[in-house]
Design a protein around this motif. Structure first.
Motif, PDB file in Angstrom:
ATOM      1  N   GLU A 126       0.827  -1.208   0.000  1.00  0.00           N
ATOM      2  CA  GLU A 126       0.000   0.000   0.000  1.00  0.00           C
ATOM      3  C   GLU A 126       0.860   1.257   0.000  1.00  0.00           C
ATOM      4  OE1 GLU A 126      -3.600   2.171  -0.150  1.00  0.00           O
ATOM      5  OE2 GLU A 126      -2.893   0.171  -0.758  1.00  0.00           O
ATOM      6  N   GLY A 127       2.001   1.192   0.680  1.00  0.00           N
ATOM      7  CA  GLY A 127       2.912   2.327   0.645  1.00  0.00           C
ATOM      8  C   GLY A 127       3.426   2.585  -0.755  1.00  0.00           C
ATOM      9  N   VAL A 153       6.323  -1.882  -6.216  1.00  0.00           N
ATOM     10  CA  VAL A 153       6.515  -2.597  -4.954  1.00  0.00           C
ATOM     11  C   VAL A 153       7.923  -3.156  -4.869  1.00  0.00           C
ATOM     12  CG1 VAL A 153       5.775  -4.591  -3.591  1.00  0.00           C
ATOM     13  CG2 VAL A 153       4.065  -3.150  -4.714  1.00  0.00           C
ATOM     14  N   SER A 154       8.429  -3.630  -6.001  1.00  0.00           N
ATOM     15  CA  SER A 154       9.763  -4.236  -6.007  1.00  0.00           C
ATOM     16  C   SER A 154      10.856  -3.244  -5.642  1.00  0.00           C
ATOM     17  CB  SER A 154      10.058  -4.832  -7.383  1.00  0.00           C
ATOM     18  OG  SER A 154      10.011  -3.811  -8.379  1.00  0.00           O
ATOM     19  N   ALA A 155      10.550  -1.943  -5.735  1.00  0.00           N
ATOM     20  CA  ALA A 155      11.550  -0.924  -5.411  1.00  0.00           C
ATOM     21  C   ALA A 155      11.420  -0.421  -3.978  1.00  0.00           C
ATOM     22  CB  ALA A 155      11.423   0.251  -6.382  1.00  0.00           C
ATOM     23  N   CYS A 156      10.494  -1.013  -3.231  1.00  0.00           N
ATOM     24  CA  CYS A 156      10.220  -0.516  -1.881  1.00  0.00           C
ATOM     25  C   CYS A 156      10.654  -1.514  -0.813  1.00  0.00           C
ATOM     26  CB  CYS A 156       8.720  -0.236  -1.720  1.00  0.00           C
ATOM     27  SG  CYS A 156       8.114   1.147  -2.715  1.00  0.00           S
ATOM     28  N   HIS A 157      10.977  -0.947   0.348  1.00  0.00           N
ATOM     29  CA  HIS A 157      11.266  -1.763   1.518  1.00  0.00           C
ATOM     30  C   HIS A 157      10.852  -0.986   2.758  1.00  0.00           C
ATOM     31  CE1 HIS A 157      14.787   0.894   1.530  1.00  0.00           C
ATOM     32  NE2 HIS A 157      14.885   0.622   2.828  1.00  0.00           N
ATOM     33  N   ALA A 158      10.691  -1.713   3.857  1.00  0.00           N
ATOM     34  CA  ALA A 158      10.278  -1.084   5.111  1.00  0.00           C
ATOM     35  C   ALA A 158      11.427  -1.115   6.099  1.00  0.00           C
ATOM     36  CB  ALA A 158       9.075  -1.814   5.692  1.00  0.00           C
ATOM     37  N   GLY A 196      13.974   6.980  -3.177  1.00  0.00           N
ATOM     38  CA  GLY A 196      14.218   8.290  -2.582  1.00  0.00           C
ATOM     39  C   GLY A 196      13.019   8.910  -1.920  1.00  0.00           C
ATOM     40  N   ARG A 197      11.903   8.234  -1.916  1.00  0.00           N
ATOM     41  CA  ARG A 197      10.709   8.743  -1.257  1.00  0.00           C
ATOM     42  C   ARG A 197      10.358   7.833  -0.079  1.00  0.00           C
ATOM     43  NH1 ARG A 197       5.994   9.796  -5.371  1.00  0.00           N
ATOM     44  NH2 ARG A 197       5.405  11.218  -3.667  1.00  0.00           N
ATOM     45  N   SER A 198       9.537   8.304   0.835  1.00  0.00           N
ATOM     46  CA  SER A 198       9.173   7.481   1.992  1.00  0.00           C
ATOM     47  C   SER A 198       7.819   7.905   2.528  1.00  0.00           C
ATOM     48  CB  SER A 198      10.228   7.605   3.094  1.00  0.00           C
ATOM     49  OG  SER A 198      10.299   8.936   3.576  1.00  0.00           O
ATOM     50  N   TYR A 254       4.231   4.351   8.473  1.00  0.00           N
ATOM     51  CA  TYR A 254       3.106   3.445   8.666  1.00  0.00           C
ATOM     52  C   TYR A 254       1.856   4.216   9.067  1.00  0.00           C
ATOM     53  CZ  TYR A 254       6.126  -0.757   8.583  1.00  0.00           C
ATOM     54  OH  TYR A 254       6.980  -1.775   8.216  1.00  0.00           O
ATOM     55  N   GLY A 255       2.025   5.244   9.927  1.00  0.00           N
ATOM     56  CA  GLY A 255       0.864   6.020  10.347  1.00  0.00           C
ATOM     57  C   GLY A 255       0.190   6.705   9.162  1.00  0.00           C
ATOM     58  N   ASP A 256       1.000   7.260   8.245  1.00  0.00           N
ATOM     59  CA  ASP A 256       0.427   7.905   7.060  1.00  0.00           C
ATOM     60  C   ASP A 256      -0.265   6.892   6.162  1.00  0.00           C
ATOM     61  OD1 ASP A 256       1.194  10.446   7.764  1.00  0.00           O
ATOM     62  OD2 ASP A 256       3.103  10.357   6.681  1.00  0.00           O
ATOM     63  N   ILE A 257       0.311   5.694   6.058  1.00  0.00           N
ATOM     64  CA  ILE A 257      -0.323   4.663   5.235  1.00  0.00           C
ATOM     65  C   ILE A 257      -1.680   4.296   5.815  1.00  0.00           C
ATOM     66  CG2 ILE A 257      -0.139   2.263   4.443  1.00  0.00           C
ATOM     67  CD1 ILE A 257       2.905   2.646   4.428  1.00  0.00           C
ATOM     68  N   VAL A 258      -1.746   4.190   7.146  1.00  0.00           N
ATOM     69  CA  VAL A 258      -3.014   3.862   7.789  1.00  0.00           C
ATOM     70  C   VAL A 258      -4.030   4.978   7.554  1.00  0.00           C
ATOM     71  CG1 VAL A 258      -4.142   3.537  10.020  1.00  0.00           C
ATOM     72  CG2 VAL A 258      -1.996   2.358   9.528  1.00  0.00           C
TER      73      VAL A 258
END
Length: 773
Positions: free
Chosen positions: A149-150, A158-163, A172-174, A177-181
């Motif tokens: 979802e982020g 999605v493949s370019a993202c990690h937590a 380069g963006r972020s 979790y609170g914003d995602i919720v």
């Protein structure tokens, strides 16, 4: 109502990994829920409330596992009892590791009883062992959903993202979790197969598990905001103290005279409890406006009882009865029963037989048992610290004559459990008193009340035999034990069965089924029904291995002496890691080889084989912990000095090496090992009482004397670095200590002791026997 297993092999909380998982967000936060109501968790104490739900938030039945609020706070629901072992921190850490949560934003919520939590029990060193994998997968599933979802919100693949630390990063963006919720549309369902297919972190990538981080419950315990069962209060409640009858079973009230008590300001009334559950027969409750008044009045109330059949039972009667039982080979269950035992003894060139005994041991946890009961709109609310809510809930329902759905147990911190609060019997008199007076009642036992009402560790008698063939090789071993069976007394459905269908209490014989290769082996467990009918045997930290390992490891030293072999070398020769002792995945990989490793390591640390000062000796012992299917390989060397003039024993130092697989909480594990080791010293040299006329002889700490600070030895405890399955830490360190001390006494002054606790007179007797005075 929890579902009881048919066999002991199933008498464990079921694996959460076998159920589906649903993730969704609405209203105030992200919620993660399992799709079936058979969660393995149990209860603890509320230190922070979970995020409130809005009317539009989805309601999931069953168990909601954790929540992430709009502020990014992760609240982990803990259904285990917190009694100083930091179980909430350990379980939350497992979730947070795979969730990639910011530890500073993790909170604990210890839950009250509800059918959705499934079997609620905290004991057996099961908590981390049973929940490590399912909680890891729950956290990982949450992380994957948040990353997906982020990525959508960031407009990044999605493949370019990690937590990392509660934030999803990508190109380069972020986004937190609170914003995602707050902004996202989380909706993800996992099947059991998908959950199991999730690839968890390799150990080298862990940032929380195995690292030193702050335990989340320490601040509240330090600043006084933590709430224990004894702290619970309700407006308008009354206080009660019990008058406990002379026998646990069969007592009946003949008369109550409260004439003198009426002079106590605040005293209200005294009455006999009517208990349909049979938990507290013959109890009289003394009720007052204040606890001080209840205590004073109870001392003045005169009660006459007709005692039960145990009124003339003494400790020696129980021990003598056990000896007669063990002489009858037809009694009990054969937990291990190899072919060839009789033939091996018939052909033996050398036979060795020894008898070992242990006394009754009390819990004496810091917080005496207590409970507060209140009825609200037909629902009974019970406020108490408890380790096994699922065990006492149906008993409370029976006592109150209401459906179990009308009983709720509220969770509090435990001021010491050690197995005493697995038996929640103390909730029943409080509930019955509240029902009788029509007002909330808080019952608090005094220290002596607590001791008399304890569910003590039963005295035990054990016979151990070994056969050697013509080559001096061990060809057979028989271990027979008689004791009161706590599982038989409190939850017979958890009894196991041998191959012939004979029931036995696994918690009264575990440890006798050791990892030594001894040729043909037999282990027989016998229920001491005189003990069972005289008192209610209880689970006490380490349970059966507290006596079985005393016999096994003391006997190994005696067998080594008979074979004229060094005790360490003798043990290592039997740890062959073959057959049933080879071990198996996932919990016992390596088997007896891992036990051999900790033995070698602890011997090196302690300087095994070096010369000792006069009357000083090293003794060695090992254990695999609570159960064979959850082995925590533990070895101990005790350095002991014996004063020949007084025969007093001083434990100078304990060396201990433990292989518990992956260590989740290093500080918590060390604290448990230290506490367990010192409890082992306490039970070896100090703790022990006896039954006299149906009651325990010692009812307070003036005569029952646990380990004092002046007698605490130096501790040197080491954990084996491992990435193997995490196993239990609560009990294993306790059981290797007593035999190590006993063996060290023999090494120091050639006095062999075979009874716990070890008293100076027993050491003197051994000295006299060997002509060493």
């Amino acid at each position: 109502m929890f579902k009881l297993p048919k066999e002991n092999s199933a008498a464990r909380p079921s694996s959460l990994g076998r159920r589906g998982f649903l993730i969704a967000a609405a209203g105030t936060g992200l919620t993660l829920a399992f799709l079936r109501a058979d969660s393995s968790l149990a209860a603890g104490k509320v230190t922070s409330a979970p995020p409130a739900k809005s009317a539009t938030a989805p309601v999931f039945d069953p168990s909601i596992w954790f929540q992430i609020g709009r502020d990014g706070i992760v609240t982990v629901n803990i259904a285990k009892a917190e009694m100083g072992q930091h179980i909430g921190t350990a379980l939350a850490r497992i979730v947070a590791e795979e969730l990639e949560a910011d530890w500073n934003k993790v909170r604990l919520h210890y839950v009250d009883t509800d059918p959705k939590w499934g079997l609620m029990v905290t004991g057996g060193s099961w908590s981390v062992w049973q929940n490590f994998d399912p909680l890891s997968r729950a956290g990982a599933a949450g992380r994957l959903a948040l990353v997906e979802e982020g990525a959508r919100l960031l407009r990044v693949p999605v493949s370019a993202c990690h937590a990392r630390l509660g934030v999803v990063h990508g190109r380069g963006r972020s986004i937190s979790y609170g914003d995602i919720v707050r902004r996202g549309k989380l909706a993800r369902q996992y099947t059991p197969e998908q959950l199991q297919a999730i690839v968890l972190k390799p150990p080298r990538q862990r940032s929380l598990i195995g690292q030193n981080v702050q335990a989340l419950d320490i601040p509240a315990k330090i600043d006084g905001t933590a709430v224990y069962g004894i702290d619970a209060e309700i407006e308008g409640m009354l206080y009660a103290r019990p008058k406990i009858p002379p026998t646990r079973y069969g007592a009946k009230v003949v008369s109550i005279d409260d004439t003198a008590a009426k002079k106590v300001q605040g005293y209200l009334r005294s009455f006999a409890l009517q208990d349909p559950s049979g938990t507290v027969p013959g109890w009289v409750m003394v009720v007052a406006d204040t606890y001080a008044a209840a205590v004073r009045a109870a001392d003045l109330v005169q009660v006459k009882w007709r005692a039960g059949a145990a009124a003339h039972v003494a400790e020696q009667d129980i021990v003598n009865y056990a000896g007669k039982q063990l002489a009858d080979a037809s009694l009990g269950a054969r937990v291990v029963d190899d072919d060839g035992v009789e033939q091996a003894f018939k052909d033996a060139s050398l036979q060795l037989e020894r008898h070992y005994t242990t006394s009754t041991v009390l819990h004496f946890q810091l917080e005496p048992v207590n409970a507060l009961a209140q009825e609200i709109d037909g629902v009974w609310h019970i406020h108490a610290g408890n380790q096994w809510q699922s065990l006492i809930l149906p008993v409370l329902a029976q006592a109150l004559k209401v459906p179990e759905s009308q009983v709720m147990l509220h969770t509090y911190l435990l001021g010491g459990g050690f197995g005493r609060r697995l038996n929640g019997d103390y909730c029943v008199p409080a509930a019955l008193a509240a029902q009788a007076v029509g007002r909330p009642v808080k019952m608090i036992c005094t220290r002596s009340d607590d001791a008399r009402f304890d569910s003590p560790r039963s005295p035990s008698v054990q016979h151990v035999r070994m056969a050697f063939d013509d080559a001096g090789k061990v060809s057979a071993m028989v271990h027979e034990a008689s004791a009161g069976w706590p599982t038989q007394a409190m939850i017979p459905a958890f009894l196991a069965k041998d191959k012939q269908g004979h029931p036995y209490d696994p918690f009264a014989i575990a440890g006798a089924d050791h990892w030594y290769t001894v040729g043909a082996q037999r282990v027989r467990a016998v229920s001491n029904d005189l003990a069972n009918s005289s008192f209610r045997p209880g689970w006490l930290r380490s349970v059966g291995p507290g006596w079985t390992n005393w016999a096994v490891e003391s006997f190994m030293d005696e067998a080594a002496q008979a074979a004229k072999v060094d005790p360490l070398a003798f043990r290592l020769s039997l740890l062959q890691a073959t057959g049933r002792n080879a071990g198996s995945a996932p919990n016992a990989v390596g088997g007896a080889a891992r036990l051999a490793h900790v033995l070698r390591r602890v011997a090196d640390k302690a300087g095994w084989g070096t010369a000792m000062p006069p009357d000083t000796g090293l003794g060695i012992a090992a254990t695999f912990g609570q159960e064979r299917d959850m082995p925590t390989w533990t070895a101990c060397v005790a350095r002991v000095k014996v004063d020949r003039s007084t025969c007093m024993v001083k434990v100078e130092k304990l060396f201990m090496v433990i292989d518990a697989g992956s260590i989740v909480d290093p500080d918590g594990a060390l604290a448990q090992a230290e506490g367990g080791a010192l409890w082992g010293v306490s039970m070896a040299l100090h703790e022990g009482t006896a039954f006299l006329n149906g009651e325990v002889k010692d009812t307070n700490l003036n005569s029952y004397t646990p380990l004092r600070m002046a007698d605490v030895p130096e501790l040197d405890i080491e954990f084996v670095a491992s990435t193997a399955t995490a196993t239990g830490m609560g009990e294993p360190p306790t059981t290797a200590v007593a035999p190590a001390i006993g063996n060290a006494i023999f090494a120091a002054v050639a006095s062999r002791v075979r009874h716990l606790p070890i008293r100076p007179e027993a050491v003197l007797k051994g000295l006299d026997r060997h002509g060493a005075v």
